[in-house]
Design a protein around this motif. Structure first.
Motif, PDB file in Angstrom:
ATOM      1  N   GLY A 112     -14.151 -45.545  17.952  1.00 51.78           N
ATOM      2  CA  GLY A 112     -15.590 -45.776  17.953  1.00 51.78           C
ATOM      3  C   GLY A 112     -16.220 -45.613  16.576  1.00 51.78           C
ATOM      4  N   THR A 113     -15.814 -44.566  15.875  1.00 53.58           N
ATOM      5  CA  THR A 113     -16.394 -44.298  14.556  1.00 53.58           C
ATOM      6  C   THR A 113     -16.063 -45.421  13.577  1.00 53.58           C
ATOM      7  N   LEU A 114     -14.785 -45.810  13.541  1.00 54.11           N
ATOM      8  CA  LEU A 114     -14.379 -46.850  12.591  1.00 54.11           C
ATOM      9  C   LEU A 114     -15.128 -48.145  12.866  1.00 54.11           C
ATOM     10  N   VAL A 115     -15.236 -48.499  14.128  1.00 53.98           N
ATOM     11  CA  VAL A 115     -15.892 -49.768  14.453  1.00 53.98           C
ATOM     12  C   VAL A 115     -17.374 -49.711  14.107  1.00 53.98           C
ATOM     13  N   ARG A 116     -18.028 -48.585  14.389  1.00 52.12           N
ATOM     14  CA  ARG A 116     -19.436 -48.426  14.012  1.00 52.12           C
ATOM     15  C   ARG A 116     -19.609 -48.565  12.495  1.00 52.12           C
ATOM     16  N   GLU A 117     -18.741 -47.900  11.749  1.00 52.34           N
ATOM     17  CA  GLU A 117     -18.846 -47.968  10.289  1.00 52.34           C
ATOM     18  C   GLU A 117     -18.554 -49.374   9.774  1.00 52.34           C
ATOM     19  N   LEU A 118     -17.575 -50.027  10.386  1.00 46.19           N
ATOM     20  CA  LEU A 118     -17.217 -51.390   9.974  1.00 46.19           C
ATOM     21  C   LEU A 118     -18.385 -52.351  10.206  1.00 46.19           C
ATOM     22  N   ILE A 119     -19.004 -52.261  11.376  1.00 45.41           N
ATOM     23  CA  ILE A 119     -20.153 -53.132  11.675  1.00 45.41           C
ATOM     24  C   ILE A 119     -21.279 -52.860  10.685  1.00 45.41           C
ATOM     25  N   ASP A 120     -21.536 -51.582  10.422  1.00 43.93           N
ATOM     26  CA  ASP A 120     -22.608 -51.212   9.502  1.00 43.93           C
ATOM     27  C   ASP A 120     -22.356 -51.765   8.099  1.00 43.93           C
ATOM     28  N   ALA A 121     -21.139 -51.616   7.620  1.00 40.61           N
ATOM     29  CA  ALA A 121     -20.809 -52.078   6.260  1.00 40.61           C
ATOM     30  C   ALA A 121     -20.886 -53.600   6.170  1.00 40.61           C
ATOM     31  N   VAL A 122     -20.334 -54.278   7.167  1.00 48.72           N
ATOM     32  CA  VAL A 122     -20.339 -55.744   7.138  1.00 48.72           C
ATOM     33  C   VAL A 122     -21.765 -56.270   7.190  1.00 48.72           C
ATOM     34  N   GLN A 123     -22.592 -55.677   8.048  1.00 47.04           N
ATOM     35  CA  GLN A 123     -23.982 -56.144   8.151  1.00 47.04           C
ATOM     36  C   GLN A 123     -24.733 -55.901   6.846  1.00 47.04           C
ATOM     37  N   GLY A 125     -21.283 -57.759  18.490  1.00 51.52           N
ATOM     38  CA  GLY A 125     -21.909 -59.046  18.173  1.00 51.52           C
ATOM     39  C   GLY A 125     -22.405 -59.094  16.734  1.00 51.52           C
ATOM     40  N   GLY A 126     -22.811 -57.944  16.215  1.00 53.18           N
ATOM     41  CA  GLY A 126     -23.271 -57.863  14.825  1.00 53.18           C
ATOM     42  C   GLY A 126     -22.194 -58.307  13.848  1.00 53.18           C
ATOM     43  N   PHE A 127     -20.956 -57.947  14.136  1.00 56.71           N
ATOM     44  CA  PHE A 127     -19.844 -58.370  13.268  1.00 56.71           C
ATOM     45  C   PHE A 127     -19.611 -59.866  13.407  1.00 56.71           C
ATOM     46  N   GLU A 128     -19.626 -60.338  14.658  1.00 51.87           N
ATOM     47  CA  GLU A 128     -19.307 -61.751  14.898  1.00 51.87           C
ATOM     48  C   GLU A 128     -20.373 -62.696  14.360  1.00 51.87           C
ATOM     49  N   ARG A 129     -21.587 -62.183  14.146  1.00 51.53           N
ATOM     50  CA  ARG A 129     -22.650 -63.042  13.595  1.00 51.53           C
ATOM     51  C   ARG A 129     -22.648 -63.088  12.063  1.00 51.53           C
ATOM     52  N   LEU A 137     -15.436 -63.993   5.610  1.00 49.63           N
ATOM     53  CA  LEU A 137     -14.609 -62.792   5.703  1.00 49.63           C
ATOM     54  C   LEU A 137     -13.160 -63.195   5.484  1.00 49.63           C
ATOM     55  N   ILE A 138     -12.488 -62.476   4.596  1.00 51.73           N
ATOM     56  CA  ILE A 138     -11.082 -62.743   4.310  1.00 51.73           C
ATOM     57  C   ILE A 138     -10.281 -61.522   4.735  1.00 51.73           C
ATOM     58  N   ALA A 139      -9.415 -61.689   5.715  1.00 52.83           N
ATOM     59  CA  ALA A 139      -8.557 -60.583   6.126  1.00 52.83           C
ATOM     60  C   ALA A 139      -7.320 -60.592   5.244  1.00 52.83           C
ATOM     61  N   ALA A 140      -7.045 -59.474   4.586  1.00 52.76           N
ATOM     62  CA  ALA A 140      -5.832 -59.322   3.780  1.00 52.76           C
ATOM     63  C   ALA A 140      -4.922 -58.362   4.543  1.00 52.76           C
ATOM     64  N   VAL A 141      -3.903 -58.927   5.192  1.00 52.53           N
ATOM     65  CA  VAL A 141      -3.102 -58.172   6.149  1.00 52.53           C
ATOM     66  C   VAL A 141      -1.760 -57.763   5.557  1.00 52.53           C
ATOM     67  N   GLY A 142      -1.555 -56.450   5.431  1.00 54.11           N
ATOM     68  CA  GLY A 142      -0.239 -55.910   5.109  1.00 54.11           C
ATOM     69  C   GLY A 142       0.201 -55.058   6.290  1.00 54.11           C
TER      70      GLY A 142
END
Ligand code: HXC
Length: 257
Positions: free
Chosen positions: A30-41, A88-92, A97-102
């Motif tokens: 929950g925390t990571l997702v909240r922070e991720l949405i906040d940063a992306v927005q 939804g905030g992330f998806e909008r 967005l570029i995912a760099a996957v290792g």
């Protein structure tokens, strides 16, 4: 900022968000997702940012939703609140967005990567939807985006068996756009992000919208969408600048207007 599970930084017009829960292979709690949405927005609202790189560690982009956090939840918890409130905030997000996957991009981690516009993979990357091995199924878009990305045959193979595919198979299947040596992943992602961020922001937003429309609309509707978006680009100053610069054999000076 005071994030505890991600690191958010900027360099020029490029923002980078690094998922940072190494003790749990960046499992999405929950925390990571909240922070991720906040940063992306925050970055999306900033016209000074033209592209966002999303990455994890060398071992894991993200090993999925946090299984320990989910284990005891019930139907109503998921149906009413989740999986992730505010997603939804992330998806909008309009900024590319570029995912760099290792390393591992599994379950919700693979689904998160698929919500990005471009996926770059290190040669160490492993993708999969292992939910079936937990007695569930993908719940963050995987059953819909994976078949659109790689076709029904391979998507069913992955979703029903829970097996992982390596970076080479992921590139062959069309899930990722490039595979690079692991130690070059972030440099390559920065290069791609800078290339995008140097373009006219209104044109980039419109192109992202049109590509998104291609995933969602029947062809005729998508073509009508593109026709309008293309005509609208001729209302920007950057279109005039871009085409004059070409004729004058110089680099365009885009003002993102
Ligand atoms: C919680 C996780 C986790 C996860 C790893 N960890 N993945 N914790 N949720 N998804 C934790 C482990 O418990 C362990 O903690 C630590 O991270 C290191 O993981 P190990 O298993 O010891 O590492 P390794 O042996 O290298 O194996 C890596 C792995 C494995 C193959 C990726 O960790 C794994 O199978 N993880 C689960 C992958 C998965 O099933 N994802 C889908 C989740 S469901 P400790 O404390 O023991 O050191 C999902 C649904 C999304 O994503 C849709 C709804 C939102």
């Amino acid at each position: 900022s005071d994030y505890t599970t991600i690191i958010a930084e900027t360099q020029g017009r490029v923002a980078t968000i690094t998922l940072n829960r190494p003790e749990a292979l960046n499992a999405l709690n929950g925390t990571l997702v909240r922070e991720l949405i906040d940063a992306v927005q925050g970055f999306d609202d900033d016209p000074g940012i033209g592209a966002i790189v999303l990455t994890g560690s060398a071992k894991a982009f993200a090993a999925g939703a946090d299984i320990k956090e989910m284990a005891e939840l019930g139907y109503a918890d998921m149906y009413l609140d989740g999986p992730f409130p505010g997603w939804g905030g992330f998806e909008r997000t309009r900024t590319p967005l570029i995912a760099a996957v290792g390393g591992f991009a599994l379950g919700g981690g693979c689904e998160l990567a698929m919500m990005c516009d471009i996926i770059l993979a290190a040669d160490t990357a492993k993708f999969g939807q292992p939910e079936i091995t937990l007695g569930i199924l993908p719940g963050f878009g995987g059953s819909q985006r994976l078949p659109r990305a790689i076709g029904k045959a391979k998507a069913a193979d992955l979703v029903l068996t829970g097996r992982m595919m390596d970076a080479e198979e992921a590139e062959r299947s069309g899930l990722v756009s490039r595979v690079v040596p692991a130690d070059e992943l972030l440099a390559e992602a920065a290069k791609v992000a800078e290339a995008i961020a140097s373009k006219s922001l209104p044109a980039v937003y419109a192109a992202k919208d049109a590509l998104q429309a291609a995933q969602e609309m029947p062809l005729a509707e998508g073509l009508r969408f593109e026709r309008q978006a293309f005509a609208a680009a001729f209302a920007t100053a950057d279109q005039k600048e871009g085409m004059r610069a070409f004729a004058e054999k110089r680099t365009p000076d885009f003002r993102h207007r």
